[in-house]
Design a protein around this motif. Sequence first.
Motif, PDB file in Angstrom:
ATOM      1  N   PRO A 190      30.517 -40.967  -4.178  1.00 31.26           N
ATOM      2  CA  PRO A 190      29.201 -40.843  -3.676  1.00 31.26           C
ATOM      3  C   PRO A 190      28.037 -40.729  -4.517  1.00 31.26           C
ATOM      4  CG  PRO A 190      30.799 -39.695  -2.543  1.00 31.26           C
ATOM      5  CD  PRO A 190      31.382 -39.949  -3.647  1.00 31.26           C
ATOM      6  N   PRO A 191      26.910 -41.602  -4.775  1.00 25.49           N
ATOM      7  CA  PRO A 191      25.946 -41.216  -5.056  1.00 25.49           C
ATOM      8  C   PRO A 191      24.962 -40.131  -5.000  1.00 25.49           C
ATOM      9  CG  PRO A 191      25.252 -43.278  -3.972  1.00 25.49           C
ATOM     10  CD  PRO A 191      26.744 -42.700  -3.777  1.00 25.49           C
ATOM     11  N   ALA A 192      24.059 -39.510  -5.756  1.00 24.06           N
ATOM     12  CA  ALA A 192      23.438 -38.291  -5.445  1.00 24.06           C
ATOM     13  C   ALA A 192      22.159 -38.462  -6.310  1.00 24.06           C
ATOM     14  CB  ALA A 192      24.067 -37.058  -5.476  1.00 24.06           C
ATOM     15  N   LYS A 193      21.045 -38.110  -5.814  1.00 17.38           N
ATOM     16  CA  LYS A 193      19.654 -38.023  -6.523  1.00 17.38           C
ATOM     17  C   LYS A 193      20.144 -36.698  -7.820  1.00 17.38           C
ATOM     18  CE  LYS A 193      15.046 -36.727  -6.175  1.00 17.38           C
ATOM     19  NZ  LYS A 193      13.659 -36.468  -5.226  1.00 17.38           N
ATOM     20  N   GLY A 194      19.574 -37.181  -8.967  1.00 20.39           N
ATOM     21  CA  GLY A 194      19.682 -36.442  -9.975  1.00 20.39           C
ATOM     22  C   GLY A 194      21.114 -36.294 -10.683  1.00 20.39           C
ATOM     23  N   LEU A 195      22.091 -37.210 -10.209  1.00 21.04           N
ATOM     24  CA  LEU A 195      23.387 -36.997 -10.868  1.00 21.04           C
ATOM     25  C   LEU A 195      23.605 -38.718 -10.971  1.00 21.04           C
ATOM     26  CD1 LEU A 195      25.310 -34.491  -8.557  1.00 21.04           C
ATOM     27  CD2 LEU A 195      24.211 -34.244 -10.817  1.00 21.04           C
ATOM     28  N   HIS A 196      24.584 -38.742 -11.930  1.00 19.20           N
ATOM     29  CA  HIS A 196      25.078 -40.404 -12.376  1.00 19.20           C
ATOM     30  C   HIS A 196      26.452 -40.253 -12.603  1.00 19.20           C
ATOM     31  CE1 HIS A 196      24.286 -38.811 -16.302  1.00 19.20           C
ATOM     32  NE2 HIS A 196      25.107 -39.550 -16.702  1.00 19.20           N
TER      33      HIS A 196
ATOM     34  N   LEU B 197      25.409 -25.623 -10.453  1.00 16.94           N
ATOM     35  CA  LEU B 197      24.583 -25.567  -9.086  1.00 16.94           C
ATOM     36  C   LEU B 197      24.385 -26.918  -8.543  1.00 16.94           C
ATOM     37  CD1 LEU B 197      22.456 -22.523  -9.785  1.00 16.94           C
ATOM     38  CD2 LEU B 197      24.643 -22.556  -8.598  1.00 16.94           C
ATOM     39  N   GLN B 198      24.131 -27.746  -9.387  1.00 22.16           N
ATOM     40  CA  GLN B 198      23.689 -29.038  -9.141  1.00 22.16           C
ATOM     41  C   GLN B 198      25.119 -29.948  -8.490  1.00 22.16           C
ATOM     42  OE1 GLN B 198      21.595 -31.690 -11.629  1.00 22.16           O
ATOM     43  NE2 GLN B 198      20.698 -29.667 -12.764  1.00 22.16           N
ATOM     44  N   LEU B 199      26.070 -29.550  -9.170  1.00 18.67           N
ATOM     45  CA  LEU B 199      27.476 -30.033  -8.691  1.00 18.67           C
ATOM     46  C   LEU B 199      28.239 -29.450  -7.589  1.00 18.67           C
ATOM     47  CD1 LEU B 199      29.114 -30.454 -12.525  1.00 18.67           C
ATOM     48  CD2 LEU B 199      28.136 -32.485 -10.883  1.00 18.67           C
ATOM     49  N   PHE B 200      27.950 -28.381  -7.445  1.00 19.72           N
ATOM     50  CA  PHE B 200      28.248 -27.520  -6.114  1.00 19.72           C
ATOM     51  C   PHE B 200      27.739 -28.077  -5.151  1.00 19.72           C
ATOM     52  CE2 PHE B 200      27.217 -24.051  -3.220  1.00 19.72           C
ATOM     53  CZ  PHE B 200      28.575 -23.724  -2.754  1.00 19.72           C
ATOM     54  N   ASP B 201      26.297 -28.222  -4.936  1.00 22.65           N
ATOM     55  CA  ASP B 201      25.797 -28.918  -3.957  1.00 22.65           C
ATOM     56  C   ASP B 201      26.326 -30.254  -3.614  1.00 22.65           C
ATOM     57  OD1 ASP B 201      24.060 -26.658  -3.742  1.00 22.65           O
ATOM     58  OD2 ASP B 201      22.309 -27.768  -4.769  1.00 22.65           O
ATOM     59  N   TYR B 202      26.512 -30.959  -4.739  1.00 22.01           N
ATOM     60  CA  TYR B 202      27.163 -32.233  -4.547  1.00 22.01           C
ATOM     61  C   TYR B 202      28.441 -32.387  -3.886  1.00 22.01           C
ATOM     62  CZ  TYR B 202      29.148 -36.871  -5.901  1.00 22.01           C
ATOM     63  OH  TYR B 202      29.772 -37.897  -6.122  1.00 22.01           O
ATOM     64  N   ILE B 203      29.361 -31.616  -3.969  1.00 16.17           N
ATOM     65  CA  ILE B 203      30.799 -31.517  -3.588  1.00 16.17           C
ATOM     66  C   ILE B 203      30.539 -31.013  -2.215  1.00 16.17           C
ATOM     67  CG2 ILE B 203      31.978 -31.435  -5.582  1.00 16.17           C
ATOM     68  CD1 ILE B 203      32.370 -28.655  -5.191  1.00 16.17           C
TER      69      ILE B 203
ATOM     70  N   LYS C 132      31.905 -34.171   1.894  1.00 13.67           N
ATOM     71  CA  LYS C 132      32.271 -33.258   1.069  1.00 13.67           C
ATOM     72  C   LYS C 132      33.333 -33.678   0.216  1.00 13.67           C
ATOM     73  CE  LYS C 132      30.991 -29.226   3.753  1.00 13.67           C
ATOM     74  NZ  LYS C 132      31.465 -27.750   4.432  1.00 13.67           N
ATOM     75  N   ILE C 133      33.425 -33.097  -0.978  1.00 14.11           N
ATOM     76  CA  ILE C 133      34.428 -33.773  -2.010  1.00 14.11           C
ATOM     77  C   ILE C 133      35.400 -32.236  -2.457  1.00 14.11           C
ATOM     78  CG2 ILE C 133      34.538 -34.662  -4.406  1.00 14.11           C
ATOM     79  CD1 ILE C 133      31.880 -35.862  -3.652  1.00 14.11           C
ATOM     80  N   GLU C 134      36.730 -32.612  -2.756  1.00 20.07           N
ATOM     81  CA  GLU C 134      37.558 -31.554  -3.394  1.00 20.07           C
ATOM     82  C   GLU C 134      37.024 -31.109  -4.529  1.00 20.07           C
ATOM     83  OE1 GLU C 134      39.958 -30.122  -1.824  1.00 20.07           O
ATOM     84  OE2 GLU C 134      39.524 -31.113   0.294  1.00 20.07           O
ATOM     85  N   MET C 135      37.305 -29.900  -4.767  1.00 16.52           N
ATOM     86  CA  MET C 135      37.054 -29.334  -6.189  1.00 16.52           C
ATOM     87  C   MET C 135      38.174 -29.835  -7.019  1.00 16.52           C
ATOM     88  SD  MET C 135      34.859 -27.390  -7.941  1.00 16.52           S
ATOM     89  CE  MET C 135      34.881 -27.124  -9.535  1.00 16.52           C
ATOM     90  N   THR C 136      37.712 -29.943  -8.444  1.00 20.86           N
ATOM     91  CA  THR C 136      38.611 -30.451  -9.291  1.00 20.86           C
ATOM     92  C   THR C 136      38.616 -29.467 -10.483  1.00 20.86           C
ATOM     93  OG1 THR C 136      37.424 -32.118 -10.306  1.00 20.86           O
ATOM     94  CG2 THR C 136      38.651 -32.830  -8.597  1.00 20.86           C
ATOM     95  N   ALA C 137      39.261 -29.856 -11.511  1.00 21.74           N
ATOM     96  CA  ALA C 137      39.218 -29.181 -12.828  1.00 21.74           C
ATOM     97  C   ALA C 137      39.471 -29.944 -13.955  1.00 21.74           C
ATOM     98  CB  ALA C 137      40.171 -27.798 -12.929  1.00 21.74           C
ATOM     99  N   PRO C 138      38.636 -29.694 -15.191  1.00 18.03           N
ATOM    100  CA  PRO C 138      37.832 -28.781 -15.596  1.00 18.03           C
ATOM    101  C   PRO C 138      36.292 -29.129 -14.997  1.00 18.03           C
ATOM    102  CG  PRO C 138      38.311 -29.968 -17.416  1.00 18.03           C
ATOM    103  CD  PRO C 138      39.151 -30.467 -16.445  1.00 18.03           C
ATOM    104  N   VAL C 139      35.534 -28.182 -15.079  1.00 18.39           N
ATOM    105  CA  VAL C 139      34.108 -28.860 -15.153  1.00 18.39           C
ATOM    106  C   VAL C 139      33.776 -28.709 -16.670  1.00 18.39           C
ATOM    107  CG1 VAL C 139      31.868 -28.054 -14.530  1.00 18.39           C
ATOM    108  CG2 VAL C 139      33.674 -27.743 -12.784  1.00 18.39           C
TER     109      VAL C 139
END
Length: 227
Positions: A136-142, A83-89, A98-105
């Motif tokens: 792109p950086p984001a709060k709570g992610l690195h 869910l955190q990564l979904f918000d990120y992309i 907005k960022i394209e989805m990739t695989a795998p998670v």
Amino acid sequence: MATHLFKRLSLLFGLLSSIGPWSENHDSVGIFPPTCSRIECPSFDVVHVGNGFEVRRYNSTVWMSTSPIQDISLVDATRTGFLQLFDYIQGKNDYDEKIEMTAPVITQVSPSDGPFCESSFVVSFYVPRVNQADPPPAKGLHSQKWGPVHAAVRQFSGFVTDENVGEEAAALQASLAGTSWSSAVEKGRADPTSVYTVAQYNSPFEFQNRVNEIWMMFDMEDDSAAM
């Protein structure tokens, strides 16, 4: 609240839903993840095929990762990270991009010392090539920048559960036992705190042709040394 969560998960994993056919193969080796023919995946070379496993060499990559998530359940921790990564992309990042989805998670697993203790999980998204130089950086992610790395890999079908993921990881370790790759994995473990990584390629709303993998990642200077 539950409906909103369902919609968010549906959108996230729906991006992974268009994959080609995959046979229900339990030999757990030698099948190219079919999702990667539809969306971007990190590139790799297969350097060895063994009995129940294969060894891959991944090129340098950048991943966007959650902070460690403490939980008893891998499934629950992975859902939280998804869910955190979904918000990120979807654009919840410092660039509003907005960022394209990739695989795998993937979920890196650092198991607890006991059966009823919380383990530590880091959930990561492979950053597309177009964003690798400046994710792109984001709060709570690195971001995690990996150099070239090897992985001993076992594939399995169906849904990832808290029960079967441990069994599959143990099966990978058993298939490596007695081979020179077992020593290579132990000596060159890429992250000493992470015992194995779970890679998932499918939407949770797909019920057939599912592909999952266990990775045991390690650094190695010479591929031929373990052959």
